[in-house]
Design a protein around this motif. Structure first.
Motif, PDB file in Angstrom:
ATOM      1  N   ARG A  16     -73.466   8.707  53.323  1.00 43.95           N
ATOM      2  CA  ARG A  16     -73.015   9.879  54.292  1.00 43.95           C
ATOM      3  C   ARG A  16     -73.422   9.554  55.896  1.00 43.95           C
ATOM      4  O   ARG A  16     -72.582   9.639  56.844  1.00 43.95           O
ATOM      5  N   ALA A  35     -71.899   6.658  57.415  1.00 42.36           N
ATOM      6  CA  ALA A  35     -70.439   7.082  57.673  1.00 42.36           C
ATOM      7  C   ALA A  35     -70.200   8.126  58.742  1.00 42.36           C
ATOM      8  O   ALA A  35     -69.226   7.706  59.669  1.00 42.36           O
ATOM      9  N   ARG A  36     -71.066   9.055  59.118  1.00 46.40           N
ATOM     10  CA  ARG A  36     -70.993   9.877  60.089  1.00 46.40           C
ATOM     11  C   ARG A  36     -71.360   8.985  61.487  1.00 46.40           C
ATOM     12  O   ARG A  36     -70.662   9.396  62.456  1.00 46.40           O
ATOM     13  N   ARG A  47     -68.414   6.673  62.553  1.00 46.19           N
ATOM     14  CA  ARG A  47     -67.186   7.533  63.229  1.00 46.19           C
ATOM     15  C   ARG A  47     -67.689   8.062  64.567  1.00 46.19           C
ATOM     16  O   ARG A  47     -66.795   7.865  65.631  1.00 46.19           O
ATOM     17  N   ASP A  50     -65.684   6.548  67.917  1.00 45.77           N
ATOM     18  CA  ASP A  50     -64.918   7.554  68.801  1.00 45.77           C
ATOM     19  C   ASP A  50     -65.692   7.089  70.488  1.00 45.77           C
ATOM     20  O   ASP A  50     -64.945   7.416  71.202  1.00 45.77           O
ATOM     21  N   VAL A 105     -76.044  15.901  62.588  1.00 39.85           N
ATOM     22  CA  VAL A 105     -74.741  15.864  61.880  1.00 39.85           C
ATOM     23  C   VAL A 105     -74.584  14.791  61.107  1.00 39.85           C
ATOM     24  O   VAL A 105     -73.682  14.562  60.311  1.00 39.85           O
ATOM     25  N   ARG A 111     -74.783  16.440  57.599  1.00 41.56           N
ATOM     26  CA  ARG A 111     -74.308  17.606  57.410  1.00 41.56           C
ATOM     27  C   ARG A 111     -72.734  17.339  56.613  1.00 41.56           C
ATOM     28  O   ARG A 111     -72.160  16.111  56.796  1.00 41.56           O
ATOM     29  N   PRO A 112     -72.583  18.197  55.477  1.00 43.73           N
ATOM     30  CA  PRO A 112     -71.221  17.732  54.955  1.00 43.73           C
ATOM     31  C   PRO A 112     -69.957  18.255  55.834  1.00 43.73           C
ATOM     32  O   PRO A 112     -70.177  18.691  56.974  1.00 43.73           O
ATOM     33  N   ARG A 113     -68.822  17.507  55.445  1.00 44.33           N
ATOM     34  CA  ARG A 113     -67.624  17.675  56.525  1.00 44.33           C
ATOM     35  C   ARG A 113     -67.327  19.068  56.491  1.00 44.33           C
ATOM     36  O   ARG A 113     -67.376  19.795  55.482  1.00 44.33           O
ATOM     37  N   ALA A 114     -66.765  19.519  57.794  1.00 46.12           N
ATOM     38  CA  ALA A 114     -66.411  20.925  57.770  1.00 46.12           C
ATOM     39  C   ALA A 114     -65.047  21.015  57.233  1.00 46.12           C
ATOM     40  O   ALA A 114     -64.207  20.382  57.168  1.00 46.12           O
TER      41      ALA A 114
END
Length: 194
Positions: A53, A56-57, A60, A64, A188, A191-194
């Motif tokens: 996770r 992956a975060r 991203r 960006d 972040v 953290r789980p996806r919002a």
């Protein structure tokens, strides 16, 4: 990276220590991640879900923020020498380098290497890889410590060694300039996806 669960059976590996990168290419896909440091074999199981996770975060966030000519990539092959081979959790390379690389990147190709520290990789991520990446001339090394909230430790190359780490705690915004400008709170990353 291996895509299967690690086996409980004994794996027979080709070659004899000290191993070479050529030996490594003959190893089975048995669920383990094989790396080399001065011919010594470093073996890790597939990363845990929280580790995945965080990568992956971060991928991203970096995608960006990256200019078009730079590419963040997870888990690439990095051949440092005939007996040194690593699989960083994430790297940044130029798009031009990506287009011409088939199997392995060279240290000169890597602008940033990132490792997420797991219980089984603490020593190598905090010490071995930090020293190896600096000796290879990789300009920036980020270490993510999940057990610290998480925290982000940023190392920039000064000569043949990294400067002392600049630590960014969960709950504060880290504004980074190398290899390009990016700002984020290390919290972040888990953290789980919002």
């Amino acid at each position: 990276m291996a895509t299967t669960e690690p086996t409980t059976k004994r794996t027979v590996l080709q070659g004899e220590p000290p191993f070479t990168v050529d030996d490594l290419l003959t190893f089975p896909d048995d669920g383990n991640r094989y790396e080399l440091f001065n011919g010594s074999l470093l073996v890790s199981p597939s990363p845990i879900p929280l580790h995945q996770r965080a990568i992956a975060r971060l991928l991203r966030i970096l995608e960006d923020a990256a200019p078009p000519e730079l590419e963040p990539l997870p888990e690439v092959n990095l051949r440092v020498g005939p007996r040194d081979f690593f699989i960083p959790d994430l790297v940044v390379v130029s798009a031009e380098t990506l287009d011409r690389t088939e199997l392995m990147f060279a240290p000169d190709d890597i602008l940033l290497a990132v490792e997420v520290v797991s219980p089984s990789t603490q020593m190598r991520d905090r010490h071995i890889k930090k020293v190896a990446y600096a000796a290879a001339g990789i300009p920036a090394y980020w270490r993510i410590e999940l057990s610290e909230g998480p925290s982000l430790h940023v190392h920039e190359l000064a000569g043949e060694e990294y400067k002392p780490a600049e630590k960014h705690e969960a709950g504060e915004i880290a504004t980074l300039l190398v290899p390009f400008e990016a700002s984020f709170d290390p919290a972040v990353l888990i953290r789980p996806r919002a």
